[in-house]
Write an enzyme that holds these catalytic residues in place. Structure first.
Site, PDB file in Angstrom:
ATOM      1  N   ASP A 169       0.962  -1.311   0.005  1.00  0.00           N
ATOM      2  CA  ASP A 169       0.112   0.024  -0.081  1.00  0.00           C
ATOM      3  C   ASP A 169       0.907   1.243   0.041  1.00  0.00           C
ATOM      4  O   ASP A 169       1.878   1.087  -0.086  1.00  0.00           O
ATOM      5  CB  ASP A 169      -0.908   0.076   1.234  1.00  0.00           C
ATOM      6  CG  ASP A 169      -2.082   0.905   1.185  1.00  0.00           C
ATOM      7  OD1 ASP A 169      -2.154   1.549   0.190  1.00  0.00           O
ATOM      8  OD2 ASP A 169      -2.710   0.810   2.263  1.00  0.00           O
TER       9      ASP A 169
ATOM     10  N   GLU B 237       2.531   5.035  -3.988  1.00  0.00           N
ATOM     11  CA  GLU B 237       2.384   6.029  -5.186  1.00  0.00           C
ATOM     12  C   GLU B 237       3.734   6.952  -5.255  1.00  0.00           C
ATOM     13  O   GLU B 237       4.161   7.257  -6.409  1.00  0.00           O
ATOM     14  CB  GLU B 237       1.496   7.078  -4.691  1.00  0.00           C
ATOM     15  CG  GLU B 237      -0.215   6.580  -4.965  1.00  0.00           C
ATOM     16  CD  GLU B 237      -0.442   5.775  -3.518  1.00  0.00           C
ATOM     17  OE1 GLU B 237      -1.160   4.718  -3.624  1.00  0.00           O
ATOM     18  OE2 GLU B 237       0.164   6.251  -2.541  1.00  0.00           O
TER      19      GLU B 237
ATOM     20  N   ASP C 243      -9.289   4.081  -1.601  1.00  0.00           N
ATOM     21  CA  ASP C 243      -9.983   4.493  -0.253  1.00  0.00           C
ATOM     22  C   ASP C 243     -11.453   4.924  -0.755  1.00  0.00           C
ATOM     23  O   ASP C 243     -11.829   6.062  -0.653  1.00  0.00           O
ATOM     24  CB  ASP C 243      -9.264   5.315   0.506  1.00  0.00           C
ATOM     25  CG  ASP C 243      -8.123   4.515   1.022  1.00  0.00           C
ATOM     26  OD1 ASP C 243      -7.986   3.417   1.077  1.00  0.00           O
ATOM     27  OD2 ASP C 243      -7.036   5.581   1.689  1.00  0.00           O
TER      28      ASP C 243
END
Length: 967
Positions: free
Chosen positions: A549, A552, A626
């Protein structure tokens, strides 16, 4: 005080969730290069025929050899000034694709000066292909330079039977890509091409009375030279951070037109419709371009071109019976404008005979112009050719396509074991339970909290008893804490991302002060592998898998919640050059690590990623990030996942139930029904939400959710077959209407119903609160059978289907055969040797066919022939159902087939059975060795609009062998 706490808790359950913080993310007007390129295009449009595009191909520089046309583009900056030389290579590939690459000679030769004594590389970033491309670059031996071309043009014929042609206009520079004599893709038709060349910064003398500009303060937009806005050339500030831009302006832009194409798709990920919208304002249109800049955008808004967590710069254009596509290979921040131009044949035609051109404008902050062109002609041709370049989706372990149970967080190992037991108690199947960041010791990855997870191995053992797995999260930010072995090693080995000054970069994420592992560095990957070995990360086991996770990367105190663009990676490439690839490099390191956890233990890794780029499909699954527990987010999940599939990344899912907020029981139930048809099926929830495991809602919701999950499990053979198909030819796992029926214009923009693989299953999840019916579009005149009742519907038409809370609108198109397993089990692993049911849905002529792919669902032995691949065909002329081998023998074929010899077909259901079968009591069966027998058949007359159907039980055939059944 307790009353205030209680009131606060109650309010948190009913107050609406906060939407995305727009102020944290740039619009085009706030992005210097986006604003400049838009203005450049607007100026060209305003001048129209008076516009003189400054790019020309130098005719004497052109050469053609071995499938490549090379030359020098000349950019004229000012009349009489020094021209800018831009080397261009147009490669014609054996696959039929074409590639156009444009660089800048001065930067290529490092003949520039960097500002601020920067350590950054001087060249334009040219290594994106090293990460994204894995094949398909063989040059065409048959490509040939045209001989009879007009003066000032060059042409090359290429592709299968030389049916493709590239016509290069020298001045102004332009390329038309043709198929069968018709132009389908045009580069620089509108003259928007823009390659911001290197130039030294001219320090202007301060005028008397002019105040000194502060660091980070931008010039006013009106301060221009030579008609260009310089205000963000040399530095740019946003959100309190200043980007120093040591190389000055270096963006690239190009207009790409699809003549005669009204619909374009792709460039995920955006919370938008499947068919991309126009972006220059107006009713139902966006005012900003689609943005691709991988970002941590939690609680993202609906119907927006705003960037999200991942980017795949692949765009398909489609019209009746024709698809083409472009792949913009650039890892920097990228924006795409879309407008549509309608042209009538003549002013009096009232629109009859008019055609629509889709005009797109692509611009990236840095790097090369590097574009692949695919001329189709079908959507399947596009995804196959793109997959040849970037790789096909990973064939996952079989557990990975079953149901995953997750939340932030299961708080102890006893909590995990309790959830596991409750699934069994309520007879709800699941395969994987997940741990978010709270399992660690103080957010230090590769550790366990000794108080809450004192015995992780015992937890793994309980899961393993029913062949279940555990997925643990590992993020790229490493806690900056002395004595923590991971960060100490990373520092000592110099494996972290650097800041602009070449020192280790420090930012803020879940652990607080953090450093980021630089997985562009081969040495970092080598070190990363050592951390996953069982004797290094104690408490993990062979049923532990991974979740990457925040990759980015997410940096809580960084500009736009990510890294500064002038950070430095391995090789001194700036972060601006590689941003959209960054997440993929981290997953690549984790994937590689899972292959080497233990000597001799080589199994297919499972890694879930949030951030992705072209090529990430080779490494595992993704999810849409999310989302919120709301009906609009359920609606949006479907086109978002369809977009992933057509962009080559089909192993995709959305958080079932919504991550933020508390769904109503109806919404939760409907989301499970929809999620049962996501390629990646995982429920997930925020730490502040109520528990919502499927056994908690109570009657009737728990029972309905359980039935949806059991439907998924019964169809796992069909899903696994669809995954195999995607892994060998790039075909999406769930398919939009235009992909399956490319000639049916009524369905081109449909994005709320879809097909599952090649099964003929057509589903329209219920996404409206309180709905008791849905309207489903049927594109063909074939019979469509209700999957549960066998009621017949026919098209082409839109039909109303019942959709009470306990009903999933699911149809089976006639002409298909579906393999399934009907025995309910606790996990997919326990189904491994269960028998099969074949559902044969007859078409209007009485025929049907389908496939089944089967392997051990765990290892790479299938690459050595350890698999079963059968085609089942019911021939209407002979009323014979047969099993045909599609496999290729390998060194492990015989052993696997021997192992699976006892796995049999236990039932055959023929839906739409002809009336002539009434009265038949038996069918004739011929097995693999020619032995014949008779087996009982039961015929059933359809009721209340239902089809006739017949059942053959226990015909006695092995699933991996040849056989025939005569009805």
């Amino acid at each position: 005080m307790p009353c205030l706490l209680l009131l606060s808790a109650l309010l948190s359950l009913v107050l609406p969730t906060v939407s995305v913080k727009h102020e944290n993310f740039k619009t085009c007007a706030q992005s210097g290069f986006c604003k400049r390129n838009r203005a450049y295009g607007d100026a060209a449009t305003t001048l129209a025929s008076a516009w003189e595009a400054p790019y020309a191909l130098h005719s004497s520089s052109i050469s053609f050899k071995d499938g490549q046309l090379k030359g020098i583009l000349i950019k004229t900056v000012i009349p009489g000034g020094e021209p800018v030389r831009l080397p261009i290579t147009i490669s014609f590939l054996q696959s039929g694709s074409a590639r156009v690459t444009i660089d800048e000679e001065k930067r290529q030769k490092k003949d520039i000066t960097l500002r601020h004594d920067s350590k950054a590389r001087k060249e334009r970033y040219d290594e994106a292909a090293d990460w994204a491309i894995v094949g398909g670059l063989d040059l065409s031996k048959g490509a040939a330079l045209g001989k009879d071309t007009a003066q000032g043009t060059s042409s090359v014929r290429y592709g299968p039977n030389q049916e493709f042609e590239a016509i290069v206009q020298h001045k102004p520079f332009r390329i038309d890509f043709r198929r069968d004599g018709e132009t389908h893709v045009t580069f620089n038709e509108r003259g928007f091409m823009n390659m911001e060349h290197w130039r030294p910064k001219i320090e202007k003398e301060k005028q008397d009375g002019e105040e000194e500009k502060k660091e980070g303060e931008e010039k006013k937009p009106e301060e221009k030279e030579n008609g260009e806005d310089e205000s963000t050339w040399w530095q740019e500030s946003f959100g309190g951070s200043t980007d120093t831009k040591p190389k000055g302006p270096e963006s690239v832009g190009l207009d790409i037109t699809f003549p005669g194409y009204q619909h374009v798709f792709g460039i995920p990920s955006h919370a938008s419709s499947l068919a991309l919208k126009e972006t220059r304002g107006g009713d139902g249109k966006y005012s900003d371009p689609y943005r691709m800049y991988n970002s941590d955008v939690f609680e993202y808004e609906m119907d927006s071109p705003m960037t999200l967590y991942g980017s795949i710069p692949l765009m398909q254009a489609h019209r009746k019976d024709s698809s083409v596509a472009v792949f913009w290979l650039n890892a920097a921040e990228t924006w795409v404008d879309i407008v549509k131009s309608k042209i009538s044949a003549n002013p009096l035609s009232l629109g009859i005979g008019a055609k629509t051109d889709t005009q797109t404008h692509w611009f990236s902050e840095s790097g090369l112009i590097d574009v692949f062109v695919f001329l189709g002609p079908s959507p399947r041709d596009i995804t196959k050719a793109y997959g040849e370049l970037t790789g096909y989706t990973q064939l996952p372990q079989s557990f990975a396509i079953a149901y995953h149970q997750c939340r932030w967080n299961y708080v102890t190992d006893e909590d995990v074991k309790d959830v596991d037991r409750k699934f069994d108690r309520h007879r709800i199947p699941y395969d994987v339970i997940w741990l978010d960041i709270e399992y660690t010791d103080g957010k230090k990855y590769f550790t366990w909290d000794a108080h809450t997870f004192p015995n992780p191995l015992e937890m793994h053992k309980q899961l393993d008893r029913h062949d279940r797995k555990l997925v643990a999260i590992i993020d790229p930010h490493i806690k900056n804490e002395g004595g923590y072995h991971v960060v100490d090693e990373m520092k000592s080995k110099d494996l972290a991302v650097k800041n602009k000054d070449g020192n280790i970069y420090e930012g803020w994420c879940w652990p607080g002060s953090s450093h980021w592992v630089d997985c562009f560095n081969p040495a970092a990957i080598k070190w990363w592998k050592t951390l996953f070995k069982y004797d290094a990360w104690k408490g993990t086991a062979s049923n532990t898998f991974l979740w990457n996770d925040m990759n980015e990367p997410s940096v809580f105190n960084g500009p736009e919640t990510t890294m500064p663009k002038d950070n430095l990676h391995h090789g001194n490439w700036e972060h601006r050059d590689v941003h959209n690839i960054n997440g993929m490099t981290f997953v690549n390191a984790t994937y590689s690590a899972l292959l080497e956890r233990k000597k001799g233990e080589i199994r297919r890794p499972f890694v879930l990623t949030r951030s992705f780029f072209a090529g990430s499909q080779r490494l595992g699954a993704m999810w849409t990030g999310d989302n919120q527990a709301s009906w609009p987010h359920l609606v949006a999940s479907i086109p978002m996942l369809l977009s992933q599939g057509i962009a080559g990344y089909p192993f995709a899912g959305a958080d079932v139930g919504g991550f933020f907020g508390n769904p109503s029981k109806e919404l939760l139930t409907r989301w499970y029904q929809a999620g049962a048809f996501y390629p990646f099926l995982r429920a997930h929830a925020h730490i502040d939400t109520r528990r919502r495991e499927p056994y908690l809602p109570g009657a009737p919701y728990t029972e309905i959710i359980t039935q949806a999950l059991r439907l998924r499990y019964s169809l796992l053979p069909a899903w696994y077959t669809a995954f195999h198909e995607a892994s060998v030819d790039g075909t999406p796992i769930i398919r939009p209407h235009y992909y399956v029926h490319p000639g049916d214009e009524r369905g081109f923009t449909l994005d709320d119903q879809f097909y599952v693989g090649s099964t003929g299953l057509l589903v329209k999840p219920v996404t409206t609160e309180g709905a008791t019916s849905v309207d489903m579009y049927l594109p063909t005149s074939q019979p469509y059978y209700d999957y549960f009742t066998y009621k017949i519907h026919t098209g082409p038409a839109t039909v109303k289907l019942p959709a009470e809370l306990d009903t999933i609108p699911l149809l089976l198109e006639g002409g298909h055969i579906i393999p399934r397993r009907d025995r309910p089990r606790r996990s997919s692993g326990l189904m491994r040797h269960d028998p099969f049911t074949l559902v044969v849905a007859l078409n209007s002529t009485g025929g049907a066919e389908g496939t089944l792919y089967l392997d051990d669902g765990e290892t790479f032995d299938y690459q050595s022939g350890a698999y079963i691949h059968r085609r089942f065909v019911l021939d209407p002329t002979t009323n014979t159902l047969s099993s045909i081998d599609l496999g290729r023998k390998g060194p492990k074929t015989a052993a696997y087939q021997k192992h699976m010899k006892r796995v049999r077909i236990e039932k055959i259901i023929v839906v739409g059975a002809p009336a002539s079968w009434e009265g038949k009591k038996a069918v004739r069966v011929k097995d693999a060795v020619g032995k014949k027998s008779e087996v009982e058949m039961q015929f059933h007359e359809g009721e209340d609009g239902g089809a006739r159907w017949a059942v053959v039980r226990n015909p006695g055939m092995a699933v991996g062998e040849a056989w025939e059944i005569s009805f």
